[in-house]
Design a protein around this motif. Structure first.
Motif, PDB file in Angstrom:
ATOM      1  N   ASN A 396       6.650 -10.787  13.580  1.00 11.13           N
ATOM      2  CA  ASN A 396       5.730 -11.475  14.484  1.00 11.13           C
ATOM      3  C   ASN A 396       4.826 -10.471  15.205  1.00 11.13           C
ATOM      4  N   LYS A 397       4.088 -10.978  16.181  1.00 10.01           N
ATOM      5  CA  LYS A 397       3.096 -10.163  16.881  1.00 10.01           C
ATOM      6  C   LYS A 397       3.749  -8.991  17.605  1.00 10.01           C
ATOM      7  N   ARG A 398       4.939  -9.207  18.149  1.00 10.54           N
ATOM      8  CA  ARG A 398       5.606  -8.144  18.901  1.00 10.54           C
ATOM      9  C   ARG A 398       5.887  -6.939  18.018  1.00 10.54           C
ATOM     10  N   LEU A 400       4.369  -6.275  15.183  1.00 13.21           N
ATOM     11  CA  LEU A 400       3.088  -5.747  14.725  1.00 13.21           C
ATOM     12  C   LEU A 400       2.497  -4.785  15.759  1.00 13.21           C
ATOM     13  N   ILE A 401       2.520  -5.172  17.034  1.00 13.33           N
ATOM     14  CA  ILE A 401       1.976  -4.301  18.083  1.00 13.33           C
ATOM     15  C   ILE A 401       2.758  -2.992  18.147  1.00 13.33           C
ATOM     16  N   LEU A 418      -7.029 -10.519   9.579  1.00 10.83           N
ATOM     17  CA  LEU A 418      -6.394 -11.771   9.976  1.00 10.83           C
ATOM     18  C   LEU A 418      -6.887 -12.890   9.078  1.00 10.83           C
ATOM     19  N   LEU A 472       1.141 -14.149  13.281  1.00 14.15           N
ATOM     20  CA  LEU A 472       0.747 -14.018  14.679  1.00 14.15           C
ATOM     21  C   LEU A 472       1.051 -15.279  15.475  1.00 14.15           C
ATOM     22  N   ASP A 473       0.712 -16.427  14.913  1.00 19.55           N
ATOM     23  CA  ASP A 473       0.980 -17.695  15.579  1.00 19.55           C
ATOM     24  C   ASP A 473       1.243 -18.750  14.522  1.00 19.55           C
ATOM     25  N   TYR A 477      -2.129 -15.287  10.215  1.00 20.93           N
ATOM     26  CA  TYR A 477      -1.336 -14.208   9.625  1.00 20.93           C
ATOM     27  C   TYR A 477      -2.173 -12.937   9.595  1.00 20.93           C
ATOM     28  N   SER A 531      -3.514  -3.966  21.075  1.00 23.82           N
ATOM     29  CA  SER A 531      -3.763  -5.321  21.578  1.00 23.82           C
ATOM     30  C   SER A 531      -5.241  -5.674  21.484  1.00 23.82           C
ATOM     31  N   ILE A 534      -6.152  -6.524  17.830  1.00 28.85           N
ATOM     32  CA  ILE A 534      -5.782  -7.890  17.450  1.00 28.85           C
ATOM     33  C   ILE A 534      -6.765  -8.893  18.050  1.00 28.85           C
TER      34      ILE A 534
END
Length: 840
Positions: A396-398, A400-401, A418, A472-473, A477, A531, A534
């Protein structure tokens, strides 16, 4: 997770050390306890009267092994030991290894059976509470006599040792007692901490089980004797057996709770819990019964518990078709073995006590280690869920960051791509989440295989392979491209993504075609942090696609426009509340008579910081932000308020109000018109609602019904910007508009465009055939006005007559043009003269 694993390993190592210690201690005790032989005389008599019986037993009977003797309830027993043949040290100890004897006394006799004084054993008086004993001098003592009585059937173990050997035995037992008690307390503390942290019911069950085992062990060791002036009552010893039933009931209750939480045994849970509770209560009440009855009740209760546990196990296997986990088998085996060993110790006596203690340690540590292992799995699963999507198991986003932060720290150039499959939302609504999520897993698996050979970032390595796709949500993706920005590489990735999603989604013979929106941003070109990168990618993804474009690169101009739209949406509500809006009026003139027909109310917004905001910018924003209703109500209220003042000067004045398509279907809007018309005492026939042609095509059937509601009030309806949409004659006839407005794009160039002349002439002819009159917008010169008037256009509106004016300026303009003189051109000719001269 690492700390929990380390702690589990530490507990396991300590577990092995404790087992070795207890096993070694048992071996030492077995080796240090010499065999004690003597004579047994069962006789209810005092010491003075039993002396002949003792002498007779020595003369006539053979010696018996006194290390393990079964005694009957309420029967006095005298045990005789020949001290001269047992030990050669000066001081020796006789002890009775049973802390629950009702009465025990020690005597030392000389050769003539005369009683000698015992050596003072004040140094061992605390030990005497749990291990009754007597210290004597072997120089003068020849015979040792022990008197014992028990209120119930039981065992007595007579021991004989030198003073130093006795101290070694006491130290060994004390060490085992401290180790086992401390271990059980440690397990209870660990279970309590786990419960506080996780709030899991299994920790409560383990706490109760360990509490029962601890009390059993303390009773068996006579620990409660230290808090009593006399020996412990016999029913406390019986309670020890009842606690075995309770501890096994806790295990059964835990299994019932497990099955209940998975809705496996829900209809029968309360009945089974009632059976378990009944067995526990019966076992406790049996403590007040005879020893034989108590033993039978406890045995039957334990048997019933084991049968119930077996029933639950097979019920679970039958209804879930699952193989029994090794953890469950280990727990069940350990509990059953502990129960059987406790029961066997009632029959066999002290030889099985070391095995009981060993099983206590094994079970306690085993349960705690398994609890910690289960919590370790939960922590691991929770940690996984923090960095992965629950449905697709993708990073997920976490996560990825975290990976992007590593690239930024190393100053490695990279781009984020994205993509958003457009069909997902519609597919979830029609096919359901489960089917769509399965489709996503399969599709992402195919895409990951194709991306594996490309220069993309591996976000995570797992058992299935390399994960290079991030969710991401719900529908977005991401893929990270390593290296400098190269358009050819991005085009290649776009082709791969589009080809994978080209098949769409099929379910039950329904097929939805899929397309993919793609946005790209680069570090360090577009962003300086992960951040921000993204965010730039999302902004590129949100850009509206142009014809032929398959993806978008981040563009700062689009961001500026987007930020301005957000600022406008944020300020619009304040503008409505703080009266920053205003209405301008543009006059509408009768081309035949020159009289003032009315005016169109035009909304204007002058913001202190944003400046002049045009309606074609903020009205769509108001519609998307859900504020168009408030805006429309303000316009209608203000326009009718102004119309009241205008009609005082010009009673036939018609005010035209633009209305949004989203507001047209509101049921409360006609009510607002009725209320305001009644409040301001206005004629509804002087109110014209202007609808754009695209608005009238929005859900045609409902639009017609909505228009009928306004016609019942008396309000007139106009179609604005006619010719820019796709209205048919049949549609216009069906709607029955009172007014048709020609869009200014066909009027402003009417002098030179044959097409515009044809459209304007045809519009006027259509309006006459439908019984409507025509209003032409955008008249800027007399030639355009003359041509439109020759086509039959009745009303004109444009800069030739006047620009849009603020209300006060509009009122002044009306006062100056109230004369009903014919319209005159700049060279002094009337419109009629020009028409006749040019023969239009």
């Amino acid at each position: 997770m690492v700390q929990v694993s380390t702690f589990a390993r530490t507990v396991f190592i300590n577990f092995l050390l404790v087992l070795l210690s207890i096993a070694a201690s048992s071996c030492v005790n077995a080796a240090s306890d010499p065999t004690v032989t003597g004579w047994i005389v069962p006789a209810n008599a005092s010491f003075t009267t039993v002396k002949p019986l003792l002498q007779n037993a020595i003369a006539t009977q053979t010696k018996s092994d006194l290390a393990h003797v079964r005694i009957k309830a309420k029967q006095d027993y005298w045990f005789i030991i020949d001290l001269s043949k047992q030990v050669q040290s000066k001081l020796a100890v006789i002890y009775a290894d049973n802390a629950h004897l009702s009465h025990v006394e020690f005597y030392t006799l000389d050769d003539n059976f005369d009683q000698l004084a015992a050596v003072n054993n004040d140094t061992h008086r605390l030990i005497n509470k749990v291990l009754p004993h007597s210290v004597f001098n072997t120089d003068s003592a020849h015979w040792g006599v022990i008197f014992a009585r028990h209120n119930d059937d039981g065992w007595i173990n007579i021991g004989f040792a030198s003073d130093q050997q006795f101290i070694a035995v006491v130290n060994s037992r004390l060490r085992d007692f401290i180790i086992i008690t401390g271990l059980l307390l440690l397990c209870i503390i660990i279970s309590s901490i786990v419960y506080i942290l996780s709030q899991q019911a299994k920790s409560i069950y383990l706490l109760v089980y360990l509490g029962c085992v601890l009390i059993e062990f303390l009773i068996a060791q006579g620990a409660f004797n230290y808090f009593s002036g006399a020996l412990l009552p016999i029913w406390y010893a019986k309670l020890q057996l009842s606690l075995q039933v309770i501890s096994l009931a806790v295990v059964v209750g835990c299994f019932i709770h497990y099955l209940q939480s998975r809705n496996i045994i829900k209809p029968r849970q309360y009945k089974l819990l009632a059976y378990v509770s009944l067995l526990c209560v019966t076992a406790i009440l049996s403590c007040f019964m005879k020893q034989s009855v108590h033993f039978i009740v406890v045995t039957l209760s334990l048997g019933c518990m084991l049968v119930l546990l077996s029933y639950l196990f097979f019920y679970w296997r039958t209804h879930t078709k699952q193989a029994a986990s090794y953890e469950f088998l280990i727990v069940a085996s350990a509990v059953i073995l502990q129960t059987l060993c406790w029961q066997a110790s009632l029959v066999a006596g002290s030889p099985l006590y070391p095995f009981n203690e060993l099983l206590i340690v094994i079970n306690a540590l085993l349960f705690v280690v398994m609890l910690l292992n289960h919590e370790r799995k939960r922590v691991k699963q929770y940690t996984f869920s923090l960095s992965h999507d629950d449905e697709t198991k993708l990073p997920n986003k976490r996560l990825l960051i975290k990976r992007l932060d590593g690239l930024v720290k190393l100053a490695t150039a990279h781009s984020i791509l994205l993509f958003r499959p457009a069909v997902l939302l519609n597919a979830r609504a029609n096919f359901g989440y489960e089917h769509v999520n399965e489709h996503i897993k399969v599709t992402m698996g195919k895409l990951a295989q194709q991306l594996a050979s490309m220069n993309v970032l591996c976000v995570e390595t797992n058992k299935q392979g390399l994960d290079c796709i991030v969710r991401l949500d719900d529908s977005t993706y991401a893929v990270v491209i390593i290296g400098k920005l190269e358009l050819s590489q991005i085009e290649q990735l776009v082709c791969v993504i589009n080809s994978v999603f080209a098949d769409g989604i099929t379910h039950k013979r329904l097929h939805l075609i899929d397309k993919v929106d793609i946005g790209v941003a680069n570090y360090p070109l577009h962003a300086s942090t992960s951040s921000q990168l993204i965010q730039r990618g999302l902004q590129a993804l949100a850009a509206k696609p142009l014809h032929g474009e398959r993806w978008h690169m981040f563009n700062i101009e689009n961001v500026t426009l987007s930020q301005r739209r957000i600022a406008i949406a944020s300020a619009l509500k304040e503008a409505i509340e703080c009266d920053q809006l205003s209405l301008f009026f543009q006059p509408q003139v009768d081309l035949n008579t020159g009289k003032i027909h009315g005016g169109e109310a035009l909304l204007r917004w002058a913001h202190p910081q944003l400046g002049h905001v045009p309606p074609d910018l903020f009205i769509p924003i108001a519609e998307s932000a859900g504020m168009i209703s408030d805006l429309t109500e303000w316009v209608i209220t203000q326009a009718l308020l102004y119309q009241k003042q205008i009609t005082a000067l010009l009673p036939e004045h018609i005010v035209s109000i633009n209305i949004s398509a989203k507001d047209l279907l509101r049921k409360d809007l006609p009510v607002l018109f009725i209320t305001l018309l009644d409040e301001f005492k206005l004629n509804a026939n002087n109110i014209m609602l202007e609808l754009t042609e695209s608005a009238t095509l929005f859900e045609g059937v409902d639009i017609k019904n909505a228009l009928n509601d306004y016609r019942l009030i008396g309000v007139k309806i106009a179609i604005d910007d006619f010719g820019t949409g796709y209205s048919s004659l049949a549609y216009l006839s069906k709607m029955g508009f009172d007014e048709i407005k020609i869009d200014k794009q066909f009027v402003m160039n009417i002098e030179y465009s044959k097409n515009d002349q044809t459209i304007c002439r045809a519009t006027c002819d259509i309006a006459k055939s439908l019984g409507s009159y025509v209003v032409a917008e955008g008249i800027e010169d007399s030639q355009s006005m003359v041509k439109l008037q020759s086509y039959g256009c009745e009303i004109g509106q444009g800069y030739y007559f006047s620009r849009p004016l603020a209300f006060d300026a509009y009122m002044l303009w009306l006062e100056q043009h109230l004369e009903t003189t014919p319209l005159v051109t700049s060279d002094g000719q009337t419109v009629t003269d020009l028409i006749e001269k040019n023969n239009y």
